[in-house]
Each structure stands twice: as structure tokens, then as C-alpha cells.
Design an enzyme around this catalytic site. Structure first.
Site, PDB file in Angstrom:
ATOM      1  N   THR A  28       1.557 -11.907   4.916  1.00  0.00           N
ATOM      2  CA  THR A  28       0.262 -12.426   4.448  1.00  0.00           C
ATOM      3  C   THR A  28       0.250 -12.442   2.922  1.00  0.00           C
ATOM      4  OG1 THR A  28      -0.862 -11.621   6.422  1.00  0.00           O
ATOM      5  CG2 THR A  28      -2.239 -11.988   4.479  1.00  0.00           C
ATOM      6  N   ASP A  84       7.631 -10.762   3.867  1.00  0.00           N
ATOM      7  CA  ASP A  84       6.270 -10.397   3.477  1.00  0.00           C
ATOM      8  C   ASP A  84       6.212 -10.110   1.981  1.00  0.00           C
ATOM      9  OD1 ASP A  84       3.833  -8.223   5.179  1.00  0.00           O
ATOM     10  OD2 ASP A  84       3.616  -9.760   3.616  1.00  0.00           O
ATOM     11  N   ASP A  87       2.224  -5.604  -3.201  1.00  0.00           N
ATOM     12  CA  ASP A  87       1.446  -5.480  -4.440  1.00  0.00           C
ATOM     13  C   ASP A  87       2.234  -4.738  -5.506  1.00  0.00           C
ATOM     14  OD1 ASP A  87      -0.810  -6.697  -3.249  1.00  0.00           O
ATOM     15  OD2 ASP A  87      -1.167  -4.830  -2.174  1.00  0.00           O
ATOM     16  N   GLY A  98      -1.363  -4.518   1.116  1.00  0.00           N
ATOM     17  CA  GLY A  98      -2.718  -4.417   1.644  1.00  0.00           C
ATOM     18  C   GLY A  98      -3.792  -5.062   0.800  1.00  0.00           C
ATOM     19  N   ARG A  99      -3.364  -5.719  -0.290  1.00  0.00           N
ATOM     20  CA  ARG A  99      -4.403  -6.421  -1.082  1.00  0.00           C
ATOM     21  C   ARG A  99      -5.125  -7.429  -0.182  1.00  0.00           C
ATOM     22  NH1 ARG A  99      -4.966 -10.997  -2.266  1.00  0.00           N
ATOM     23  NH2 ARG A  99      -2.883 -11.478  -1.545  1.00  0.00           N
ATOM     24  N   GLY A 100      -4.394  -7.961   0.808  1.00  0.00           N
ATOM     25  CA  GLY A 100      -4.980  -8.932   1.727  1.00  0.00           C
ATOM     26  C   GLY A 100      -5.603  -8.291   2.964  1.00  0.00           C
ATOM     27  N   GLU A 106       0.988  -6.065   9.369  1.00  0.00           N
ATOM     28  CA  GLU A 106       2.208  -6.237   8.584  1.00  0.00           C
ATOM     29  C   GLU A 106       3.172  -5.099   8.870  1.00  0.00           C
ATOM     30  OE1 GLU A 106       0.455  -6.471   4.700  1.00  0.00           O
ATOM     31  OE2 GLU A 106       0.647  -8.645   4.630  1.00  0.00           O
ATOM     32  N   LYS A 124       5.579  -7.434 -10.041  1.00  0.00           N
ATOM     33  CA  LYS A 124       5.186  -6.401  -9.056  1.00  0.00           C
ATOM     34  C   LYS A 124       6.131  -5.197  -9.113  1.00  0.00           C
ATOM     35  CE  LYS A 124       2.103  -9.133  -6.916  1.00  0.00           C
ATOM     36  NZ  LYS A 124       2.321  -9.558  -5.524  1.00  0.00           N
TER      37      LYS A 124
HETATM   38  O1  DER Z   1      -1.808  -7.864   1.591  1.00  0.00           O
HETATM   39  C1  DER Z   1      -0.564  -7.815   1.527  1.00  0.00           C
HETATM   40  O2  DER Z   1       0.104  -6.825   1.882  1.00  0.00           O
HETATM   41  C2  DER Z   1       0.130  -8.966   0.873  1.00  0.00           C
HETATM   42  O3  DER Z   1       1.471  -8.991   1.268  1.00  0.00           O
HETATM   43  C3  DER Z   1      -0.018  -8.785  -0.616  1.00  0.00           C
HETATM   44  O4  DER Z   1       0.262  -7.480  -0.928  1.00  0.00           O
HETATM   45  C4  DER Z   1       0.878  -9.702  -1.402  1.00  0.00           C
HETATM   46  O5  DER Z   1       0.098 -10.781  -1.705  1.00  0.00           O
HETATM   47  P1  DER Z   1       0.536 -11.840  -2.838  1.00  0.00           P
HETATM   48  O6  DER Z   1       1.893 -12.364  -2.387  1.00  0.00           O
HETATM   49  O7  DER Z   1      -0.542 -12.861  -2.781  1.00  0.00           O
HETATM   50  O8  DER Z   1       0.599 -11.093  -4.131  1.00  0.00           O
END
Ligand code: DER
Length: 226
Positions: A28, A84, A87, A98-100, A106, A124
Site C-alpha cells: 500500500t 511494499d 516509512d 503504517g503511514r497508510g 501488510e 526513507k
Molecule cells: O502504510 C504503509 O506501510 C506504506 O507502505 C507506507 O509506509 C509507504 O507509503 P509511500 O510509498 O507512499 O511512502
């Protein structure tokens, strides 16, 4: 502009690691969206035959719109490769995700995968994890979680909706709490502490997938494989 190119470079490279017949965990976030767009292109242009296991409602909708066939962990409890975002990534491949607000599914998909590909823009990468740690919890145990976070020296804030009054509701029907611990000295033990709090579904610290993890760090001109 550079961040977009960095994400695109990382996302595209990861998509080219996928081979015919793969069951692919689809993460995500904005970086893995580039992976999905590249997979969509390969399906259309090369006839790539894959099935994706989405880690969120958003990813499932995006995959369907991109013509990526979907399946579930029910049909494939073990999958070939999960791709995946993250952050934060430290030098030992400990992750914060987990920002999403999708870290629970996941984690399920990453655990089911033989190979875990993390796609990030190079910003990152960090020496020590210090990003906010998202924790998915059932509302029934919210106060217990907040107390525990406080006792661990952290600060817990329930993630509020932007276009919805009240808390964000996750794909699992629960709530997400952003826990700020500042620099994290021992990610493994903090992950265990948080995941073991009764009522917590999962936290966004991922330390258990190192052996099967490859990190693709994108930059403005290309990628670095860590
Ligand atoms: O929510 C999540 O774990 C996403 O993988 C996030 O951490 C990464 O989102 P981005 O690719 O938009 O920075």
C-alpha cells in the site's frame, strides 16, 4: 520532482523482479503504485501471468483498475514475492510502516512471502528508526494501549480522519494510534511489546523479515539495491 522519480525508479525496478506464475503481494502507498503500474504494463505488453494479493482496500481498487488479477491468502497462504513501501528503513533492515494504516494486512502478506521487496525513495533510509509508530488497536483497548505507550516513554495520538469526523477506521474496522517514541534504541523489543498488548492487532515496526528482505532505494537517476 526528485522524490517522484526516486519512487518511480524503485517501483519500476521491483516490478521487473516478478516472473510468470508469481503470486505477488501488493503493498500500500504511493511508491508501490508505480510497481503496480509497471506490472499492469507487463501484463498488457508481455502477457505476464500473475495474481496479486492486495494489502488494502485502496490497493485492491487500484489493482482492479490496472487490470492486475487478484486473489487472496485463502487461495494462496504462501506467496512468491511481496512488494511494499515503508516509512523508514534502518541499516539492519528494520522497518517502520503504517503511514497508510495498512500495516496489519501488510504484515500478513509479508510473512506469507518467500521474498520481501521494500521499495522506498532514498530519503526513507536512516541510521536509527525514529518515525512515529502506527499501532492498530480495537477501540475497547485504546486506553490500555495509551497507558502502555506512556509507560514506554512514548506519546500516543489517535489518527483522526481528514474528510470524516472522528477516528480513521481501518480496513479491519479498527482504529490506528500514532505512537511517537523518538529515536528507537531496540526496535525488536519495542515491536514485541506493542504487538503483545491485549487488543492490539499489529504495530508498524517490522523487524522479523530481514533474511528475506531486499531494499530497493530509488534516487533521481536510478536505484541502489541494499
Ligand atoms: O502504510 C504503509 O506501510 C506504506 O507502505 C507506507 O509506509 C509507504 O507509503 P509511500 O510509498 O507512499 O511512502
Amino acid at each position: 520532482e526528485n522524490i517522484v522519480n526516486s519512487k518511480k525508479n524503485a517501483g519500476n525496478y521491483a516490478a521487473d523482479l516478478v516472473i510468470d506464475g508469481n503470486i505477488v503481494g501488493l503493498g500500500t502507498g504511493s511508491t508501490v503504485l508505480y510497481t503496480m503500474e509497471r506490472l499492469s504494463y507487463r501484463i498488457k505488453e508481455e502477457g505476464l501471468m500473475i495474481k496479486g494479493v492486495p494489502t488494502s482496500y485502496q490497493t485492491a481498487v487500484r489493482a482492479r483498475n490496472l487490470g492486475i488479477p487478484l486473489t487472496t491468502l485463502d487461495d494462496f497462504p504462501k506467496i512468491d514475492i511481496a512488494i511494499d513501501g515503508a516509512d523508514e528503513v534502518d541499516s539492519d533492515f528494520n522497518l517502520i510502516k503504517g503511514r497508510g494504516a495498512a500495516q496489519t494486512r501488510e504484515r500478513c502478506v509479508a510473512a506469507a512471502a518467500k521474498q520481501f521487496i521494500v521499495v522506498v525513495d532514498e530519503s526513507k533510509l536512516t541510521k536509527k528508526l525514529s518515525a512515529v509508530v502506527p499501532v492498530e488497536v480495537i477501540p475497547f483497548a485504546l486506553a490500555v494501549l495509551c497507558d502502555k505507550v506512556k509507560s514506554l516513554g512514548g506519546n500516543a495520538i489517535v489518527r483522526e480522519g481528514v474528510k470524516k469526523d472522528g477516528p480513521v477506521i481501518t480496513d479491519n474496522g479498527q482504529i490506528e494510534v500514532d505512537c511517537d517514541f523518538g529515536e528507537i534504541d531496540n526496535p525488536e523489543s519495542l515491536e514485541t511489546e506493542l504487538n503483545n498488548i491485549p487488543g492490539v492487532l499489529s504495530c508498524g515496526i517490522f523487524t522479523e523479515f530481514k533474511e528475506k528482505t531486499v531494499v530497493i532505494a530509488g534516487n533521481a537517476t536510478g536505484i541502489e539495491i541494499l
